[in-house]
Design a protein around this motif. Structure first.
Motif, mmCIF file in Angstrom:
data_model
loop_
_atom_site.group_PDB
_atom_site.id
_atom_site.type_symbol
_atom_site.label_atom_id
_atom_site.label_comp_id
_atom_site.label_asym_id
_atom_site.label_seq_id
_atom_site.Cartn_x
_atom_site.Cartn_y
_atom_site.Cartn_z
ATOM 1 N N CYS A 261 60.783 -13.928 -103.155
ATOM 2 C CA CYS A 261 61.825 -14.786 -103.745
ATOM 3 C C CYS A 261 63.100 -14.896 -102.912
ATOM 4 C CB CYS A 261 62.181 -14.300 -105.146
ATOM 5 S SG CYS A 261 62.997 -12.685 -105.183
ATOM 6 N N LEU A 262 63.208 -14.096 -101.854
ATOM 7 C CA LEU A 262 64.349 -14.110 -100.934
ATOM 8 C C LEU A 262 65.639 -13.535 -101.513
ATOM 9 C CD1 LEU A 262 63.798 -17.530 -99.133
ATOM 10 C CD2 LEU A 262 63.117 -15.237 -98.367
ATOM 11 N N ARG A 263 65.556 -12.880 -102.669
ATOM 12 C CA ARG A 263 66.747 -12.212 -103.195
ATOM 13 C C ARG A 263 66.876 -10.839 -102.544
ATOM 14 N NH1 ARG A 263 65.613 -12.150 -109.479
ATOM 15 N NH2 ARG A 263 63.542 -11.761 -108.644
ATOM 16 N N SER A 264 68.112 -10.366 -102.458
ATOM 17 C CA SER A 264 68.340 -9.002 -101.968
ATOM 18 C C SER A 264 68.025 -8.028 -103.101
ATOM 19 C CB SER A 264 69.796 -8.833 -101.529
ATOM 20 O OG SER A 264 70.657 -8.859 -102.664
ATOM 21 N N GLY A 265 67.891 -6.765 -102.753
ATOM 22 C CA GLY A 265 67.664 -5.747 -103.779
ATOM 23 C C GLY A 265 68.784 -5.728 -104.805
ATOM 24 N N GLU A 266 70.020 -5.883 -104.337
ATOM 25 C CA GLU A 266 71.168 -5.919 -105.249
ATOM 26 C C GLU A 266 71.095 -7.130 -106.184
ATOM 27 O OE1 GLU A 266 75.963 -6.706 -105.288
ATOM 28 O OE2 GLU A 266 75.012 -6.229 -103.375
ATOM 29 N N GLU A 267 70.721 -8.286 -105.642
ATOM 30 C CA GLU A 267 70.614 -9.493 -106.477
ATOM 31 C C GLU A 267 69.519 -9.349 -107.520
ATOM 32 O OE1 GLU A 267 72.187 -12.465 -102.956
ATOM 33 O OE2 GLU A 267 70.026 -12.150 -103.232
ATOM 34 N N ILE A 268 68.410 -8.751 -107.135
ATOM 35 C CA ILE A 268 67.321 -8.516 -108.090
ATOM 36 C C ILE A 268 67.814 -7.613 -109.212
ATOM 37 C CG2 ILE A 268 65.059 -7.414 -108.386
ATOM 38 C CD1 ILE A 268 64.460 -8.392 -105.450
ATOM 39 N N ALA A 269 68.542 -6.568 -108.856
ATOM 40 C CA ALA A 269 69.055 -5.631 -109.861
ATOM 41 C C ALA A 269 70.057 -6.307 -110.797
ATOM 42 C CB ALA A 269 69.696 -4.432 -109.181
ATOM 43 N N ARG A 270 70.872 -7.208 -110.278
ATOM 44 C CA ARG A 270 71.904 -7.880 -111.087
ATOM 45 C C ARG A 270 71.369 -9.082 -111.865
ATOM 46 N NH1 ARG A 270 76.067 -10.519 -109.436
ATOM 47 N NH2 ARG A 270 75.136 -11.362 -107.572
ATOM 48 N N TRP A 271 70.180 -9.552 -111.549
ATOM 49 C CA TRP A 271 69.671 -10.834 -112.063
ATOM 50 C C TRP A 271 69.763 -10.957 -113.580
ATOM 51 C CZ3 TRP A 271 68.958 -14.900 -109.125
ATOM 52 C CH2 TRP A 271 68.339 -16.016 -109.667
ATOM 53 N N TYR B 144 71.995 -19.761 -107.483
ATOM 54 C CA TYR B 144 71.129 -19.064 -106.532
ATOM 55 C C TYR B 144 69.864 -19.858 -106.259
ATOM 56 C CZ TYR B 144 73.416 -14.609 -105.689
ATOM 57 O OH TYR B 144 74.270 -13.644 -105.241
ATOM 58 N N MET B 145 69.230 -20.354 -107.321
ATOM 59 C CA MET B 145 67.946 -21.030 -107.168
ATOM 60 C C MET B 145 68.081 -22.405 -106.512
ATOM 61 S SD MET B 145 66.005 -19.731 -110.582
ATOM 62 C CE MET B 145 64.450 -20.472 -110.147
ATOM 63 N N ARG B 146 69.206 -23.071 -106.692
ATOM 64 C CA ARG B 146 69.391 -24.416 -106.134
ATOM 65 C C ARG B 146 70.054 -24.422 -104.763
ATOM 66 N NH1 ARG B 146 71.489 -27.343 -111.668
ATOM 67 N NH2 ARG B 146 69.441 -27.503 -112.635
ATOM 68 N N GLU B 147 70.875 -23.408 -104.482
ATOM 69 C CA GLU B 147 71.647 -23.414 -103.243
ATOM 70 C C GLU B 147 71.351 -22.226 -102.329
ATOM 71 O OE1 GLU B 147 75.809 -23.693 -104.284
ATOM 72 O OE2 GLU B 147 75.379 -25.157 -105.851
ATOM 73 N N ILE B 148 71.567 -21.030 -102.832
ATOM 74 C CA ILE B 148 71.524 -19.848 -101.972
ATOM 75 C C ILE B 148 70.125 -19.525 -101.471
ATOM 76 C CG2 ILE B 148 71.952 -17.345 -101.935
ATOM 77 C CD1 ILE B 148 74.300 -17.958 -103.922
ATOM 78 N N LEU B 149 69.157 -19.451 -102.367
ATOM 79 C CA LEU B 149 67.797 -19.088 -101.942
ATOM 80 C C LEU B 149 67.159 -20.157 -101.060
ATOM 81 C CD1 LEU B 149 66.600 -17.364 -105.219
ATOM 82 C CD2 LEU B 149 67.630 -16.307 -103.188
#
Length: 62
Positions: A30-40, A51-56
């Motif tokens: 999914c291209l998220r960082s470990g921190e982003e996954i934890a905060r999701w 995140y889904m429309r721009e960052i990833l």
């Protein structure tokens, strides 16, 4: 008493079930960082959508 037969909405997530961090620290699926996954789960819907429309997508192009 009326019965609402609408199923609950699926949680908004880019997860595709490939859960391994690469050398950059991004999930290979999914291209998220470990921190982003934890905060999701704590993010509001607007932040998840950003995140889904721009960052990833930008990460996928990098």
């Amino acid at each position: 008493m009326p019965h609402d037969s609408t199923p609950p909405a699926a949680p908004l997530t880019p997860c595709i079930g490939i859960c391994r961090l690469d050398s950059r620290g991004w999930c290979e699926g999914c291209l998220r960082s470990g921190e982003e996954i934890a905060r999701w789960r704590g993010m509001d819907e607007a932040e998840r959508l950003r995140y889904m429309r721009e960052i990833l997508p930008a990460r996928a192009r990098a």
